[in-house]
Write a protein that holds these residues in place. Structure first.
Motif, short mmCIF file in Angstrom:
data_model
loop_
_atom_site.label_atom_id
_atom_site.label_comp_id
_atom_site.label_asym_id
_atom_site.label_seq_id
_atom_site.Cartn_x
_atom_site.Cartn_y
_atom_site.Cartn_z
N THR A 1 -5.06 -6.95 7.44
CA THR A 1 -5.22 -5.52 7.13
C THR A 1 -4.05 -4.73 7.68
OG1 THR A 1 -7.62 -5.74 7.16
CG2 THR A 1 -6.73 -3.53 7.40
N LEU B 1 -1.95 -2.94 4.85
CA LEU B 1 -2.38 -1.55 4.70
C LEU B 1 -1.93 -0.64 5.85
CD1 LEU B 1 -6.00 -2.20 3.41
CD2 LEU B 1 -3.98 -1.68 2.06
N ASP B 2 -1.16 -1.16 6.77
CA ASP B 2 -0.60 -0.39 7.89
C ASP B 2 -1.68 0.31 8.71
OD1 ASP B 2 1.98 -1.20 7.28
OD2 ASP B 2 2.22 0.41 5.81
N ARG B 3 -1.29 1.42 9.34
CA ARG B 3 -2.20 2.13 10.24
C ARG B 3 -3.39 2.73 9.51
NH1 ARG B 3 -0.46 3.46 15.52
NH2 ARG B 3 1.72 2.92 15.86
N ALA B 4 -3.18 3.22 8.29
CA ALA B 4 -4.29 3.81 7.53
C ALA B 4 -5.38 2.78 7.27
CB ALA B 4 -3.77 4.39 6.21
N GLY B 5 -4.98 1.56 6.95
CA GLY B 5 -5.96 0.50 6.72
C GLY B 5 -6.71 0.12 7.98
N LYS C 1 -7.23 2.10 10.58
CA LYS C 1 -8.13 3.21 10.89
C LYS C 1 -9.37 3.16 10.02
CE LYS C 1 -4.75 6.50 12.65
NZ LYS C 1 -4.09 7.78 12.46
N ASP C 2 -9.19 2.86 8.73
CA ASP C 2 -10.33 2.76 7.81
C ASP C 2 -11.24 1.60 8.22
OD1 ASP C 2 -11.84 3.46 5.45
OD2 ASP C 2 -10.99 1.63 4.55
N ARG D 1 -13.15 2.67 11.27
CA ARG D 1 -14.15 3.67 10.91
C ARG D 1 -15.36 3.01 10.25
NH1 ARG D 1 -15.31 5.95 6.37
NH2 ARG D 1 -13.42 5.19 5.36
#
Length: 81
Positions: A19, A23-27, A29-30, A33
Motif C-alpha cells: 500500500t 498509494l503513498d501516504r494517502a493510501g 492514511k486511508d 482510517r
C-alpha cells in the motif's frame, strides 16, 4: 521464536508495504482510517488484552502449585569424554 511472529504478521506487513509503495501516504492514511473505523466497547478491548496473559499466569501458578517445574534431567546415551 522469530519465525512464528514473522509468519503471523507477514501478510499484514506485506499489505502495508505494498500500500505504501503504490498509494503513498494517502493510501496509508486511508488504510489506517479504515482499520480503526469500527467502534469496539472498551470492555472487549480489555478482555482481549487481559485474558491471554491471565490464562498464562494461571497455568504457571497451577503448575507451580502442583509441584511441576522440576529441573529437566538430560542424560546423554554416550558419556562425553
Amino acid at each position: 521464536m522469530l519465525l512464528p511472529v514473522l509468519f503471523s504478521f507477514g501478510p499484514s506487513l506485506a499489505g502495508v508495504i505494498v500500500t505504501g509503495l503504490f498509494l503513498d501516504r494517502a493510501g496509508l492514511k486511508d488504510l489506517a482510517r479504515r482499520t480503526v473505523k469500527k467502534r469496539v466497547p472498551a470492555r472487549w478491548i480489555l478482555i482481549v488484552l487481559l485474558v491471554p496473559p491471565g490464562v498464562c499466569v494461571g497455568s504457571l501458578l497451577a503448575g507451580w502449585a502442583l509441584g511441576g517445574f522440576a529441573p529437566y534431567r538430560f542424560d546423554l546415551p554416550v558419556p562425553l569424554t
